[in-house]
Enzyme design. Structure first.
Site, PDB file in Angstrom:
ATOM      1  CD  GLU A   1      -0.769  -4.794  -3.819  1.00 57.01           C
ATOM      2  OE1 GLU A   1      -0.864  -4.971  -2.587  1.00 57.01           O
ATOM      3  OE2 GLU A   1       0.244  -5.111  -4.481  1.00 57.01           O
TER       4      GLU A   1
ATOM      5  CG  HIS B   1      -0.721  -9.454  -3.473  1.00 54.21           C
ATOM      6  ND1 HIS B   1       0.593  -9.783  -3.260  1.00 54.21           N
ATOM      7  CD2 HIS B   1      -1.174 -10.307  -4.420  1.00 54.21           C
ATOM      8  CE1 HIS B   1       0.925 -10.798  -4.044  1.00 54.21           C
ATOM      9  NE2 HIS B   1      -0.136 -11.132  -4.763  1.00 54.21           N
TER      10      HIS B   1
ATOM     11  CD  GLU C   1       1.482  -8.638   0.770  1.00 57.79           C
ATOM     12  OE1 GLU C   1       0.850  -8.604  -0.306  1.00 57.79           O
ATOM     13  OE2 GLU C   1       2.662  -8.220   0.883  1.00 57.79           O
TER      14      GLU C   1
END
Length: 200
Positions: free
Chosen positions: A165, A99, A46
């Site tokens: 996200e 993210h 990530e």
């Protein structure tokens, strides 16, 4: 699609937008970094993806006259409160944390703090809508909606703050998309348009 699809073909409108955007401060927060890799899956980390997407987003914002800063520009660790504190100290107008998700799901979602102001709700809605629209030019992406979550970077920021996200690193189909520089560019363009639509 890509950069050729962005506004600014060289016009009076371009000069006007550059002038308007020059006073707008956008703080970008690539999630994780350093000893904290964030979510890991399918050979991806990530922290690497978020930094790449944030740098791409910053480059487009800079090209359109915005002032930008980032919580990190390399693979270093920054404590969560310090990320928001840096944005507060600078006087950022909006805070955008990037993210990648994990946990067995699929698709795109975004977060704002619980009991967010109408201004933040509008920022969230605009970033969410524009980002998933650009993702969907490449693939069918599940819209997981906007959510209210008291993440530290959201609650400690003094300005409207949103956390995105961008797909699931542990979903093979999602990871294959995230592996593509062209798709990450589309994510960045979507984030840019979310900011630009919100202000302009």
């Amino acid at each position: 699609m890509g950069l050729a699809s962005l506004p600014f073909a060289g016009s009076a409108a371009q000069a006007q937008d550059l002038s308007l955007n020059a006073n707008r401060k956008i703080f970008l927060d690539p999630g994780h970094g350093g000893h904290d890799p964030g979510a890991v899956g399918n050979g991806l980390r990530e922290k690497d993806l978020t930094l790449d997407i944030a740098k791409r987003t910053r480059a487009i914002l800079d090209d359109h006259g915005y002032q930008t800063r980032m919580s990190r520009t390399s693979d270093v660790h920054v404590d969560l409160p310090d990320r928001a504190a840096a944005a507060n100290a600078w006087g950022a107008h909006v805070f955008l944390s990037i993210h990648i998700n994990a946990g067995g799901g699929t698709g795109f979602e975004s977060h704002r703090e619980v009991n967010a102001t109408d201004h933040t709700r509008r920022f969230n809605s605009t970033v969410h809508r524009r980002t998933i629209a650009w993702m969907r030019q490449t693939a069918s992406i599940t819209d997981r909606g906007t959510k209210e979550t008291n993440y530290v970077v959201l609650t400690h920021a003094n300005m409207s703050a949103v956390l995105t996200e961008n797909l699931f690193i542990d979903n093979e189909a999602n990871a294959n998309l995230l592996r593509s520089p062209n798709f990450r560019q589309d994510i960045a363009i979507g984030h840019f348009y979310g900011v630009d639509t919100f202000f302009n």
